[in-house]
Design an enzyme around this catalytic site. Structure first.
Site, short mmCIF file in Angstrom:
data_model
loop_
_atom_site.label_atom_id
_atom_site.label_comp_id
_atom_site.label_asym_id
_atom_site.label_seq_id
_atom_site.Cartn_x
_atom_site.Cartn_y
_atom_site.Cartn_z
N THR A 118 0.88 -1.22 0.03
CA THR A 118 0.07 0.00 0.04
C THR A 118 0.86 1.23 -0.11
OG1 THR A 118 -0.22 -0.20 2.65
CG2 THR A 118 -2.14 -1.11 0.96
N ASP A 119 0.51 2.34 -0.61
CA ASP A 119 1.19 3.48 -0.85
C ASP A 119 1.35 4.36 0.44
OD1 ASP A 119 2.33 3.72 -3.15
OD2 ASP A 119 1.14 5.14 -4.33
N LYS A 120 2.03 5.24 0.28
CA LYS A 120 2.17 6.43 1.18
C LYS A 120 0.58 6.78 1.62
CE LYS A 120 3.93 11.10 2.12
NZ LYS A 120 4.65 12.24 1.81
#
Length: 429
Positions: A118-120
Site C-alpha cells: 500500500t502506498d504512502k
C-alpha cells in the site's frame, strides 16, 4: 589422572575418520552441526536454549492499520528516514520474541510475503501477510502489545502440523482420528489452519479496495461547492456509477501508473467490479465510498481511476478520455489523494476451493474476525479520513489542480514504443 587417559586410536582408524570428515561424510557433518549448535547455545545463554526448542512454523496474519504518517506498507531496510507499516510490525515481532533480530534486516529469512503493498498514507482493514515465526504462547496478544493502537493483528492462521506433529516412527492407527484431533486443537486455539507452503501473495487471487471521499468532489466546476453543505444528487450518483462501470473487464492501464509502458503485457489488468455506494453524512459532511475489486492493481492505479472519473464528472474532461486512456497514446490522468484509499479485503477463492474443505485446512474468509475489522474501521480509519479532510482539506486542494491538466493531449507512445520502466516487485496501489 592416568585412569582418564584414553588410548590413541589406531593410525588407520584415525585416517579414515579424518577422511570422512574432510570429504563431507554425513557423520562428520553431523559432528560439525552439533558443535555449531552447542556454540550458538553457549552464546545465546539460557534464552538461546529456549528459542532452540520452540518450533518455527508458517503463520498467516490478518492486519488492519491506519496509513497516515507512513510511507506505505513495504519496509525499506536501511532507510529509517521513511517509516513504513512493516517497520513497526517487524519491531513488534522481534520484541515479542517471534523472530530473531537479524530476520528483520533480511525479511527473506522468515519467508515474509504480503498480499498487497500500500502506498504512502493508504490504510488497510484486511491486509494479510505470511511468515515463519517461533510459535510462542498468546502470540496475537504479545505482538499487539508491542504495536501502536492504529496497527492491529486481528486474526491468525498457521500450518496445522505445528499444533500436532505425530512421531513419524509411530504409525497412526486412524488418519481420520488424527484429523479430528488437529481440528479440535485448532478450534480450541481459535486458529485457522493453512497449508505448509502457503504464500499470501501467490495464493491471493483478488483484492478489494475502497476509496472514501467527500461528495463535493463530484460537484460541477461551474457551480463548485467545496464545503459541508453539498449533497450528492441521485442523478449525479447514477452518472458516477455509469462511468465507474466502464473500468470493468480487462484494459490496458499503462496511463494509470508511471511503472509500465503501453506495450507491456503486465499493464493489462482485470477489474471485476467498481461502483459507488449511497452517500452518508459524518460530522456534518457528506461522504461516499467507491469500491473496486480486481485481480491486482499497479502503483497509483486506483487513485488515478478515481481521479479521472472525478475530472469527467466535474466537467474538466470529456467522457471519451476513458476509452482513449486504454490506447497507446499518452493521457494526462490526475491522481486522487492517497488519504481516502483503503485495502478492505483480500480474496483466496481458488485456495479455498482446493483446500478449504479438505478436512485438514479451513477457508481463509476471516468471517469470525469481521466484527473486529468493522470496529477498527470505525475507530481508526474513518475518523482519520474525516478529520484529516476537515483540517487539511486534501481533496479540496487536489481539486484545485484539475484545471492545469491537459486532457486533450495526444502525445503518442510510438515515439518510444518499447521503452520500459523497471517496476518494483509486486503490485499495489
Amino acid at each position: 589422572m592416568a585412569g582418564n587417559v584414553q588410548a590413541p586410536a589406531p593410525v588407520g582408524a584415525a585416517r579414515e575418520q579424518d577422511r570422512k570428515a574432510r570429504g563431507g561424510w554425513r557423520g562428520g557433518a553431523r559432528v560439525w552441526e552439533d558443535a555449531e549448535q552447542q556454540a550458538k547455545q553457549r552464546r545465546g545463554g539460557p534464552g538461546g536454549e529456549l528459542r532452540r526448542k520452540l518450533p518455527k512454523r508458517k503463520i498467516v496474519l490478518l492486519m488492519a492499520y491506519s496509513g497516515k504518517g507512513y510511507h506505505g506498507m513495504q519496509r525499506n531496510v536501511g532507510s529509517s528516514q521513511f517509516k513504513t507499516i512493516e517497520d513497526d510490525l517487524v519491531s513488534a515481532l522481534v520484541r515479542s520474541g517471534c523472530i530473531p533480530e537479524n530476520h528483520g534486516e533480511d525479511m527473506r529469512k522468515m519467508s515474509f510475503q504480503r498480499c498487497a503493498r500500500t502506498d504512502k498514507g493508504v490504510s488497510a482493514a484486511g491486509q494479510v501477510v505470511s511468515l515463519k515465526v517461533w510459535l510462542i504462547d498468546d502470540i496475537l496478544e504479545k505482538i499487539n502489545s508491542h504495536l501502536p493502537p492504529h496497527i492491529r493483528i486481528l486474526g491468525c492462521a498457521r500450518h496445522g502440523s505445528a499444533l500436532f506433529q505425530p512421531n513419524p516412527r509411530h504409525r497412526s492407527p486412524d488418519l481420520v482420528e488424527l484429523k479430528q484431533v488437529m481440528t479440535l486443537l485448532c478450534n480450541k486455539a481459535g486458529l485457522k489452519r493453512v497449508t505448509g507452503g502457503f504464500n499470501s501473495k501467490n495464493k491471493c487471487d483478488a483484492r478489494t479496495y475502497f476509496y472514501m471521499l467527500p461528495t463535493f468532489a463530484f460537484a460541477h466546476k461551474d457551480h463548485d461547492v467545496q464545503d459541508e453543505s453539498y449533497r450528492l444528487s441521485t442523478e449525479t450518483l447514477l452518472r458516477v456509477n455509469r462511468l465507474l462501470a466502464c473500468y470493468k473487464g480487462t484494459h490496458n492501464f499503462h496511463n494509470f501508473t508511471s511503472q509500465k509502458g503501453p506495450r507491456e503485457a503486465s499493464a493489462r489488468r482485470y477489474v471485476l467490479d467498481m461502483f459507488c455506494e449511497e452517500p452518508f453524512v459524518r460530522d456534518g459532511m457528506e461522504f461516499a465510498v467507491i469500491k473496486v475489486k480486481g485481480q491486482s492493481f499497479m502503483t497509483h492505479q486506483i487513485r488515478k481511476m478515481v481521479g479521472l472519473v472525478v475530472a469527467i464528472v466535474k466537467g474538466y474532461a470529456p467522457e471519451s478520455v476513458l476509452e482513449r486512456s486504454w490506447g497507446e497514446a499518452k493521457v494526462d490522468v490526475p491522481k486522487a489523494p492517497g488519504l481516502g484509499l483503503v485495502l478492505e479485503r483480500v480474496h483466496f477463492e481458488k485456495y479455498n476451493q482446493r483446500f478449504g474443505n479438505d478436512g485438514l485446512h479451513e477457508p481463509l474468509d476471516w468471517s469470525r474476525e469481521e466484527a473486529g475489522v468493522t470496529a477498527f474501521k470505525e475507530q481508526h480509519i474513518y475518523p482519520t479520513i474525516i478529520s484529516t479532510e476537515r483540517h487539511e482539506r486534501s481533496m479540496a486542494q487536489w481539486l484545485s489542480t484539475l484545471p492545469v491538466h491537459d486532457f486533450n493531449a495526444t502525445a503518442h507512445a510510438a515515439a518510444c514504443p518499447d521503452a520500459k520502466v523497471p517496476s518494483p516487485a509486486g503490485d499495489s496501489d
